[in-house]
Design a protein around this motif. Sequence first.
Motif, PDB file in Angstrom:
ATOM      1  N   GLU A  27       0.904  -1.146   0.042  1.00 23.96           N
ATOM      2  CA  GLU A  27       0.039   0.213  -0.037  1.00 23.96           C
ATOM      3  C   GLU A  27       0.867   1.136   0.004  1.00 23.96           C
ATOM      4  OE1 GLU A  27      -3.023   0.046   2.996  1.00 23.96           O
ATOM      5  OE2 GLU A  27      -3.224  -2.112   2.907  1.00 23.96           O
ATOM      6  N   GLU A  65      -0.998  10.868   4.941  1.00 24.97           N
ATOM      7  CA  GLU A  65      -1.950  10.075   3.902  1.00 24.97           C
ATOM      8  C   GLU A  65      -1.913   8.573   4.588  1.00 24.97           C
ATOM      9  OE1 GLU A  65      -1.802   8.515  -0.389  1.00 24.97           O
ATOM     10  OE2 GLU A  65      -1.598  10.452  -0.095  1.00 24.97           O
ATOM     11  N   GLY A 111      -4.853   6.196   6.427  1.00 22.23           N
ATOM     12  CA  GLY A 111      -5.161   5.079   5.820  1.00 22.23           C
ATOM     13  C   GLY A 111      -4.801   3.857   6.872  1.00 22.23           C
ATOM     14  N   THR A 153      -7.207   0.589   8.628  1.00 23.06           N
ATOM     15  CA  THR A 153      -7.088  -0.836   8.222  1.00 23.06           C
ATOM     16  C   THR A 153      -6.799  -1.697   9.344  1.00 23.06           C
ATOM     17  OG1 THR A 153      -4.921  -1.541   7.701  1.00 23.06           O
ATOM     18  CG2 THR A 153      -5.430   0.422   6.524  1.00 23.06           C
TER      19      THR A 153
END
Length: 195
Positions: free
Chosen positions: A31, A38, A42, A46
């Motif tokens: 990823e 950022e 994210g 997750t």
Amino acid sequence: MTDARIFLVDDNAPFRDSTAWLLETAGFAVEAFASGREFLAGYASTRHGAQDCLVSDIRMPEMSGLQLQDELRRRGSTLPVVFVTAHGDVPLAVEAMRKGASNFLEKPFGDEALLQAVRTALASARAGGQCARLEKLSPRERQVLDLVVASKPNKVIADVLGISIKTVELHRANMMGKLGVRSLPELMKVALGHG
């Protein structure tokens, strides 16, 4: 293909793309993110586990790799970090390693150097996870584990420790539950640091 997932953070898009391709070709799920902020957005959303690793540029606008590392530690993350940079200097490398970075690579570096750094970081993280799991065991359960690993049957373990066979069986059941294993081969893997 490996279960490991690599989070790649670098503000240089061509480097990020080529590095993601290299890691994916080596069998890692990747990823990629253009900035530390950022990534944090994210990463928070997750699922993360012991098979994850962060590969981050150390010098980026807004949030440096070191600031990202500090923020992860502040949040209680044990995510292993491999830093990469085009502008490395000894004090920066020393600070990164002192704060717990697994490795510090200066660009340009060979493909194998990065892959080895990631594999080492993942192996260290797994070993740390094993230690944490084994620390859950009581001293007596640890004694039983050591004798099980030495291939001693329950009767011998009972004789060595001066306890009943029933008590050995109870310790084995508790130990396997704490370690999250269901079979002797799984138990051996964990005990030997491969599980």
